[in-house]
Design a protein around this motif. Structure first.
Motif, PDB file in Angstrom:
ATOM      1  N   LYS A 290       0.913  -1.243   0.174  1.00  0.00           N
ATOM      2  CA  LYS A 290      -0.025   0.130  -0.180  1.00  0.00           C
ATOM      3  C   LYS A 290       1.035   1.315  -0.121  1.00  0.00           C
ATOM      4  N   ASP A 291       2.147   1.333   0.458  1.00  0.00           N
ATOM      5  CA  ASP A 291       2.937   2.390   0.508  1.00  0.00           C
ATOM      6  C   ASP A 291       3.679   2.666  -1.048  1.00  0.00           C
ATOM      7  N   SER A 292       3.454   1.871  -1.977  1.00  0.00           N
ATOM      8  CA  SER A 292       3.873   2.066  -3.167  1.00  0.00           C
ATOM      9  C   SER A 292       3.099   3.020  -3.895  1.00  0.00           C
ATOM     10  N   ASN A 293       3.682   4.032  -4.430  1.00  0.00           N
ATOM     11  CA  ASN A 293       3.020   4.971  -5.091  1.00  0.00           C
ATOM     12  C   ASN A 293       3.195   5.408  -6.489  1.00  0.00           C
ATOM     13  N   ARG A 294       3.697   4.409  -7.351  1.00  0.00           N
ATOM     14  CA  ARG A 294       4.290   4.799  -8.465  1.00  0.00           C
ATOM     15  C   ARG A 294       3.131   4.272  -9.666  1.00  0.00           C
TER      16      ARG A 294
ATOM     17  N   GLY B 184      -0.921  12.494  -4.036  1.00  0.00           N
ATOM     18  CA  GLY B 184       0.133  11.758  -3.462  1.00  0.00           C
ATOM     19  C   GLY B 184       0.656  10.582  -4.225  1.00  0.00           C
ATOM     20  N   LEU B 185       0.475  10.408  -5.583  1.00  0.00           N
ATOM     21  CA  LEU B 185       0.951   9.500  -6.297  1.00  0.00           C
ATOM     22  C   LEU B 185       2.141  10.059  -7.510  1.00  0.00           C
ATOM     23  N   ARG B 186       2.949   9.165  -7.859  1.00  0.00           N
ATOM     24  CA  ARG B 186       4.258   9.524  -8.719  1.00  0.00           C
ATOM     25  C   ARG B 186       4.155   9.038 -10.016  1.00  0.00           C
TER      26      ARG B 186
ATOM     27  N   GLN C 224       2.271   0.341  -9.733  1.00  0.00           N
ATOM     28  CA  GLN C 224       0.923  -0.185  -8.916  1.00  0.00           C
ATOM     29  C   GLN C 224      -0.444   0.057 -10.025  1.00  0.00           C
TER      30      GLN C 224
ATOM     31  N   LYS D 142      -6.586   6.406  -8.204  1.00  0.00           N
ATOM     32  CA  LYS D 142      -6.237   6.525  -6.809  1.00  0.00           C
ATOM     33  C   LYS D 142      -7.219   5.124  -6.105  1.00  0.00           C
TER      34      LYS D 142
END
Length: 470
Positions: free
Chosen positions: A157-161, A191-193, A237, A314
């Protein structure tokens, strides 16, 4: 004693080759012990070999050696003339697809291969996926239905790519540079990359998107080969992409896909094939099945707004199906790739407008062609027709009214064993074109001989029997 090879000719683009991967797997199961050989473009198959099913690839330059063998089966999935000529030259127990005779005449062998050819520029109501059509002439439906495709992976869940693939084979099939830049900004704000991807042709596009966005965007466009794209994809993700070859590669490798299905594509035919991937498509009537756009601009692009896509992304990365179903996106329909009750590819609607008449017609024609080609009985076609006749009585009446005109013309054709005028085919209403388009090609493919006319009347009688129910 070694068994004869099975040869598949797939000389199309990368996406078409990847959509042939399921066929390769099914052929291995249906013909145990037979080597599977594939002729394809080396620039496509070479980088895909690490993720491809176990087959032996041949470039076109090496096909001379293939003429020395006899084959159990030859399947020509290519539209190229040289592929049809090669299929005609080879010795095989059976052949499917376009096959040229020594005299130069080409015929399409296999009901489903012929059906697929009939939807060229006539795919408004087609709900059969290319990957299924590749196989239905030589693989039992039960094998397709029993295949379990893995769900796409969800990372920590911490991955944001989030990957964004910028390009497509045609400009109409992809968003604009401005769209991609605004989407990057929307993703960053949540908050997403975003990470930009593309081939060498998209390198300048990636630089322009990164410049317009003015945020911390990682631009990998034009910097990775396909193998490296697969490796980097393991850290993403979600992969947001138009309908393009890398989309199919991502789905095949287990990366969760959001397909922005825009322009002259049909997600029922070329959407992400494995289960659990997302498809966004315009609800415009002309977007049901579009071969080429004839309007003054691409109106189907308008509902795709960066803010909507970012909100959906998201929710997708955390598998918030309930949240996705509640999303209000006027002009768009969100679907999930799945399998229908018959075990074939389907799109399960998550949000957007309810079923339209075109959707119901597509489902009816899918059931009808499965009936006449022996996949299932008449129950499904009868059920869908009954529902359609209740919900769309005027369209149903129009279809029934034109039916005697078809029957009279077909009877005349049988008496003469001769072609009907083009004016007849052009006068057929759009709601019947899925049927008449196939019949027209079927007759041409069989040189309008008497047996083909008899078969056409049989198809007509099955259709008339369903229409007469209400």
């Amino acid at each position: 004693m070694s068994k004869r090879p099975i040869l598949v000719l797939q000389m199309q683009r990368m996406g078409d080759l990847i959509l042939s991967f399921p066929l390769f797997l099914w052929l291995e199961r249906a013909y145990p012990g037979h080597p599977i050989w594939v002729v394809a473009e080396e620039k496509f198959f070479r980088p895909l070999m690490p993720v491809s099913p176990r087959v032996t690839y041949f470039p076109w330059e090496g096909v001379g050696v293939l003429r020395q063998n006899r084959y159990e089966l030859v399947v020509n999935l290519s539209i190229r003339e040289q592929a049809a000529n090669l299929a005609g030259e080879l010795h095989a127990e059976s052949k499917l697809g376009a096959v040229a005779s020594p005299g130069g005449t080409t015929h399409i062998l296999g009901n489903w291969q012929l059906y697929r050819a009939s939807v060229v520029e006539n795919n408004r109501h087609n709900l059969f996926h290319w990957a299924d059509l590749n196989a239905l002439d030589c693989i039992p439906l039960s094998t397709l239905a029993a295949t379990k495709w893995p769900q796409p992976r969800t990372l920590h869940k911490d991955s944001n790519r989030i990957g964004l693939f910028l390009g497509a084979s045609e400009e109409a099939k992809r968003p604009s540079v401005r769209f991609w830049a605004d989407l990057c900004a929307e993703l960053l704000g949540r908050g997403l990359r975003p990470v930009l991807f593309g081939g060498p042709l998209e390198q300048g596009m990636g630089q322009e998107v990164a410049c317009l966005c003015r945020g911390p965007v990682l631009d990998m466009s034009g910097k990775l080969n396909l193998g490296e794209l697969i490796a980097v994809g393991q850290s993403l993700q979600l992969f947001i992409t138009p309908d393009t070859g890398p989309m199919h590669l991502a789905a095949w490798s287990g990366l969760k896909v959001l397909n922005l299905s825009m322009g002259n594509v049909n997600p029922w035919e070329t959407g992400p094939y494995q289960n659990g991937h997302y498809v966004l498509r315009s609800t415009m009537s002309c977007a049901l099945g579009c071969w080429s756009c004839t309007r003054d601009k691409l109106y189907c692009h308008s509902p795709f707004t960066p803010s909507r896509i970012a909100v959906a992304a998201k929710r997708m990365i955390i598998d918030d199906r309930a949240g996705l179903q509640k999303m209000n996106m006027p002009g768009l329909r969100m679907s999930l790739s799945a399998r229908n009750a018959n075990g074939l590819y389907g799109l399960q609607q998550l949000s957007g407008s309810k079923a339209q008449s075109g959707d119901m017609l597509g489902l009816f024609w899918q059931q009808y062609f499965g009936l006449i080609f022996g996949l299932w009985d008449a129950v499904g076609a009868e059920r869908v027709w009954d529902e359609f006749a209740v919900q769309k009585p005027l369209l149903a009446a129009k279809m029934r009214t034109h039916l005697p005109h078809l029957g009279k013309a077909f009877s005349k054709g049988l008496a003469r064993s001769a072609p009907l005028d083009d004016s007849f085919w052009n006068s057929c209403p759009l709601v019947l074109r899925q049927f008449t388009g196939f019949i027209h090609l079927f007759l041409q493919n069989n040189d309008y001989n008497r047996q083909s006319w008899i078969r056409v009347l049989s198809y007509y009688e099955q259709l008339a029997a369903i229409f007469s129910r209400s």
